[in-house]
Design an enzyme around this catalytic site. Structure first.
Site, PDB file in Angstrom:
ATOM      1  N   ASP A 114       6.936-120.246  -4.143  1.00  0.00           N
ATOM      2  CA  ASP A 114       5.614-120.706  -3.723  1.00  0.00           C
ATOM      3  C   ASP A 114       4.646-119.579  -3.442  1.00  0.00           C
ATOM      4  O   ASP A 114       3.432-119.810  -3.395  1.00  0.00           O
ATOM      5  CB  ASP A 114       5.734-121.586  -2.470  1.00  0.00           C
ATOM      6  CG  ASP A 114       6.151-120.785  -1.244  1.00  0.00           C
ATOM      7  OD1 ASP A 114       5.400-120.766  -0.244  1.00  0.00           O
ATOM      8  OD2 ASP A 114       7.226-120.174  -1.287  1.00  0.00           O
ATOM      9  N   PHE A 172      15.767-120.458  -7.273  1.00  0.00           N
ATOM     10  CA  PHE A 172      14.773-121.127  -6.439  1.00  0.00           C
ATOM     11  C   PHE A 172      14.528-120.331  -5.171  1.00  0.00           C
ATOM     12  O   PHE A 172      15.473-119.826  -4.557  1.00  0.00           O
ATOM     13  CB  PHE A 172      15.267-122.513  -6.006  1.00  0.00           C
ATOM     14  CG  PHE A 172      15.610-123.465  -7.114  1.00  0.00           C
ATOM     15  CD1 PHE A 172      14.700-124.409  -7.557  1.00  0.00           C
ATOM     16  CD2 PHE A 172      16.878-123.427  -7.689  1.00  0.00           C
ATOM     17  CE1 PHE A 172      15.042-125.304  -8.565  1.00  0.00           C
ATOM     18  CE2 PHE A 172      17.230-124.318  -8.695  1.00  0.00           C
ATOM     19  CZ  PHE A 172      16.303-125.273  -9.138  1.00  0.00           C
ATOM     20  N   ASP A 173      13.280-120.281  -4.755  1.00  0.00           N
ATOM     21  CA  ASP A 173      12.968-119.900  -3.383  1.00  0.00           C
ATOM     22  C   ASP A 173      13.334-121.081  -2.486  1.00  0.00           C
ATOM     23  O   ASP A 173      13.565-122.198  -2.966  1.00  0.00           O
ATOM     24  CB  ASP A 173      11.474-119.573  -3.278  1.00  0.00           C
ATOM     25  CG  ASP A 173      11.048-119.198  -1.873  1.00  0.00           C
ATOM     26  OD1 ASP A 173      11.847-118.582  -1.147  1.00  0.00           O
ATOM     27  OD2 ASP A 173       9.913-119.532  -1.500  1.00  0.00           O
ATOM     28  N   GLY A 174      13.371-120.846  -1.171  1.00  0.00           N
ATOM     29  CA  GLY A 174      13.763-121.907  -0.251  1.00  0.00           C
ATOM     30  C   GLY A 174      12.591-122.671   0.329  1.00  0.00           C
ATOM     31  O   GLY A 174      12.245-123.764  -0.124  1.00  0.00           O
TER      32      GLY A 174
END
Length: 303
Positions: free
Chosen positions: A278, A163-165
């Site tokens: 995102d 995951f990106d943050g």
């Protein structure tokens, strides 16, 4: 007792995310619905090849409660086909040995409004507009990138998810500061607020659900799920990310604070079955080496 999906992670997935339907989709776009319908019926006994999300879904379907033997993940096929043309997809599901028994066919209409009825924890689709609508209505959702990734599978049972943050696990609060005031002010802002947890992003609940599954297996000395945070943050902004996860009582197995470096080399080494980000640019690069889902949320995706 009534049948329910309580206690399971529920993932809704479109047919184009699960299988390679590029040829069929091209016919629909170039020649229309009737030509598409005819093609699907004429080829409904032909096996569809793996799509980008196939290896992930196959592994998730294999997760069983060590004590009861019951499946811990439910996959729901959410298709914009009608039931007639959707038969080819279900035939391929059966031939590939996937235990997917529930579906919604919506004949061209966006399926997001049915996600709540299935208690969906995650929605994966190849249609960006469907994903946007799902996100706007509170569901963790991502558009599967075709990219240049050719797909691979291995014998290991381990499932790896990255995951990106900001704007994915966390809200886009800090990213807004970065966009409006620049990197220096972003770093200052995050240092000043390092003790204040970030608000949840759209994928916080999905990460929490994965944590719960991990604990189920850890009771039996099994480590079948591994998670990673792969973020453009670096020190000192890393502290707030770590402390936010701590305040939520959830965590990740690995974390990479890259300070704006290309994420693809790290992702290629971690080798996740899917990565969520995102930012379009990061997704394009990542999709060349790992399955990637674009999360069109936050300031970076504002119209």
């Amino acid at each position: 007792m009534p049948v329910t999906l309580d206690g399971k992670i529920v993932i809704a997935i479109s047919s184009r995310a699960l299988f390679d339907l590029d040829e069929s989709n091209k016919i629909f776009e170039e020649r229309g619905e009737q030509a598409y319908t005819n093609f699907q019926i004429e080829h409904e006994d032909e096996l569809l090849e793996h799509g980008v999300a196939f290896p992930l879904i196959k592994r998730l379907l294999g997760l069983q409660d060590p004590e009861t033997g019951q499946n811990l993940v439910e996959i729901i096929l959410i298709s914009k086909n009608d039931p007639n043309t959707g038969l080819r997809v279900f035939n391929s599901i059966e031939k590939h040995g996937l235990h997917i028994t529930r579906a919604a066919f919506t004949r061209g209409r966006t399926p997001y409004k049915y996600l709540n009825a299935f208690n969906s924890d995650l929605f994966l689709s190849a249609n960006q507009e469907d994903v946007r609508l799902a996100l706007q209505n509170g569901f963790a959702s991502a558009t599967i990138f075709a990219g240049a990734y050719l797909g691979k599978d291995e014998n290991s049972e381990e499932i790896r998810i990255a995951f990106d943050g900001d704007a994915v696990i966390f809200s886009d609060e800090a990213e807004k500061v970065n966009q409006e005031l620049g990197l220096e002010e972003f770093q200052k802002h995050e240092v000043e607020k390092c003790e204040i947890p970030l608000a949840p992003g759209p994928f916080k609940s999905f990460l929490a659900a994965l944590n719960k599954l991990q604990k189920t297996f850890e009771k039996h000395n099994k480590q079948l799920i591994r998670t990673a945070l792969v973020t453009a943050r670096n020190a000192p902004a890393h502290k707030r990310a770590i402390k936010t996860l701590r305040s939520w009582g959830i965590g990740v197995d690995e974390a990479f604070f890259l300070g704006g470096l290309d994420k693809a080399p790290i992702l290629e080494s971690f080798d996740p079955h899917i990565f969520f980000d995102d930012q379009h640019t990061y997704c394009v690069n990542a999709s060349r080496v790992v399955p990637t889902g674009h999360v069109p949320s936050g300031v970076k995706n504002a119209d």
